[in-house]
Design a protein around this motif. Sequence first.
Motif, PDB file in Angstrom:
ATOM      1  N   PHE A  68      71.846  -0.662 -18.241  1.00  0.00           N
ATOM      2  CA  PHE A  68      70.505  -0.522 -17.567  1.00  0.00           C
ATOM      3  C   PHE A  68      69.892  -1.685 -18.080  1.00  0.00           C
ATOM      4  O   PHE A  68      69.287  -2.438 -17.160  1.00  0.00           O
ATOM      5  N   THR A  69      70.011  -2.319 -19.377  1.00  0.00           N
ATOM      6  CA  THR A  69      69.241  -3.375 -19.660  1.00  0.00           C
ATOM      7  C   THR A  69      69.857  -4.593 -19.097  1.00  0.00           C
ATOM      8  O   THR A  69      69.272  -5.578 -18.822  1.00  0.00           O
ATOM      9  N   GLN A  70      71.252  -4.723 -19.062  1.00  0.00           N
ATOM     10  CA  GLN A  70      71.853  -5.825 -18.216  1.00  0.00           C
ATOM     11  C   GLN A  70      71.451  -5.877 -16.879  1.00  0.00           C
ATOM     12  O   GLN A  70      70.974  -7.068 -16.307  1.00  0.00           O
ATOM     13  N   GLU A  71      71.282  -4.766 -16.258  1.00  0.00           N
ATOM     14  CA  GLU A  71      70.759  -4.936 -14.786  1.00  0.00           C
ATOM     15  C   GLU A  71      69.331  -5.406 -14.700  1.00  0.00           C
ATOM     16  O   GLU A  71      68.861  -6.354 -13.865  1.00  0.00           O
ATOM     17  N   ILE A  72      68.362  -5.019 -15.556  1.00  0.00           N
ATOM     18  CA  ILE A  72      66.899  -5.258 -15.512  1.00  0.00           C
ATOM     19  C   ILE A  72      66.939  -6.953 -15.887  1.00  0.00           C
ATOM     20  O   ILE A  72      66.197  -7.435 -15.226  1.00  0.00           O
ATOM     21  N   ASN A  73      67.748  -7.294 -16.870  1.00  0.00           N
ATOM     22  CA  ASN A  73      67.877  -8.622 -17.484  1.00  0.00           C
ATOM     23  C   ASN A  73      68.172  -9.552 -16.210  1.00  0.00           C
ATOM     24  O   ASN A  73      67.753 -10.584 -16.016  1.00  0.00           O
ATOM     25  N   LYS A  74      69.252  -8.985 -15.555  1.00  0.00           N
ATOM     26  CA  LYS A  74      69.703  -9.972 -14.354  1.00  0.00           C
ATOM     27  C   LYS A  74      68.760 -10.090 -13.409  1.00  0.00           C
ATOM     28  O   LYS A  74      68.279 -11.313 -12.918  1.00  0.00           O
ATOM     29  N   ASP A  75      68.061  -9.034 -12.967  1.00  0.00           N
ATOM     30  CA  ASP A  75      66.798  -9.045 -12.171  1.00  0.00           C
ATOM     31  C   ASP A  75      65.627  -9.871 -12.560  1.00  0.00           C
ATOM     32  O   ASP A  75      65.284 -10.717 -11.719  1.00  0.00           O
ATOM     33  N   ILE A  76      65.438  -9.819 -13.769  1.00  0.00           N
ATOM     34  CA  ILE A  76      64.354 -10.584 -14.325  1.00  0.00           C
ATOM     35  C   ILE A  76      64.681 -12.031 -14.172  1.00  0.00           C
ATOM     36  O   ILE A  76      63.933 -13.053 -13.729  1.00  0.00           O
ATOM     37  N   GLN A  77      65.923 -12.506 -14.548  1.00  0.00           N
ATOM     38  CA  GLN A  77      66.409 -13.839 -14.320  1.00  0.00           C
ATOM     39  C   GLN A  77      66.208 -14.410 -13.129  1.00  0.00           C
ATOM     40  O   GLN A  77      65.805 -15.269 -12.796  1.00  0.00           O
ATOM     41  N   LYS A  78      66.713 -13.441 -12.122  1.00  0.00           N
ATOM     42  CA  LYS A  78      66.868 -13.806 -10.563  1.00  0.00           C
ATOM     43  C   LYS A  78      65.308 -13.823 -10.090  1.00  0.00           C
ATOM     44  O   LYS A  78      65.194 -14.661  -9.149  1.00  0.00           O
ATOM     45  N   ILE A  79      64.491 -13.096 -10.356  1.00  0.00           N
ATOM     46  CA  ILE A  79      63.167 -12.985  -9.872  1.00  0.00           C
ATOM     47  C   ILE A  79      62.435 -14.393 -10.318  1.00  0.00           C
ATOM     48  O   ILE A  79      62.088 -15.122  -9.527  1.00  0.00           O
ATOM     49  N   GLY A  80      63.013 -14.908 -11.602  1.00  0.00           N
ATOM     50  CA  GLY A  80      62.362 -16.039 -11.971  1.00  0.00           C
ATOM     51  C   GLY A  80      63.029 -17.380 -11.255  1.00  0.00           C
ATOM     52  O   GLY A  80      62.464 -18.307 -10.976  1.00  0.00           O
ATOM     53  N   GLN A  81      64.213 -17.215 -10.716  1.00  0.00           N
ATOM     54  CA  GLN A  81      64.991 -18.195 -10.400  1.00  0.00           C
ATOM     55  C   GLN A  81      64.721 -18.184  -8.711  1.00  0.00           C
ATOM     56  O   GLN A  81      64.754 -19.422  -8.382  1.00  0.00           O
TER      57      GLN A  81
END
Length: 217
Positions: free
Chosen positions: A201-214
């Motif tokens: 769960f946390t990896q998926e959310i963290n990936k999205d956070i990174q990509k949202i910022g990118q």
Amino acid sequence: MSESKSLGRKLLNIFFEDAPASPNPSPEQPVSVEPKPAAQTVSGSPDHKFIEHFATVLEKNNLPGADYFEFRATLKNLSNLGLQEEQQFQAAWASFRALNKDINPSLLTSTANQYLTTLQSDREAFLRSVDLAVQEKVGGLQNEQKSLQQENENLTRQIVEIQNKIASNKERLVKITGEVDEQSGKLQQNRANYEATFLQFTQEINKDIQKIGQYLK
């Protein structure tokens, strides 16, 4: 997030492919699990009962209005179009903004972080329950084992008078050894499964956070 009787199911589907229906509903409190002593290592894997447990936690803590989860669902709906990752995020963002004019990338990031905080709080409560389970089950059995071994050393010096007592205690010690191994194995496997599911769960959310910022600037 908008309310729906199938919200928990939607949460499963936006994090896991073809999440199967579980015959047993997820409990409201962290699932009771029982780890082996820390010296023993057991590899975990995402466990369906924990998948549904996290979905239930997130469902009960969903935020009002459109937020990260609606965007995640939009993103998931575009996953089969063959778009490159950046294109997929941008297309999902365009579609999401069309229905939610007041949303901006920072809101997605902030709400995603709130869900991470919710999951982390649940994990901390879960680990406290694990520690308690260890103390009550494995710790209790090990203390009993040690006590009976000491008692047998004393009883050995009085073989004639207490032979029956020694035999009874030895029988119990054999059972305790099996119980310690069994309980320890269940505790550690469930703990490892919980951690693996939490990581998913946390990896998926963290990936999205990174990509949202990118991608969403």
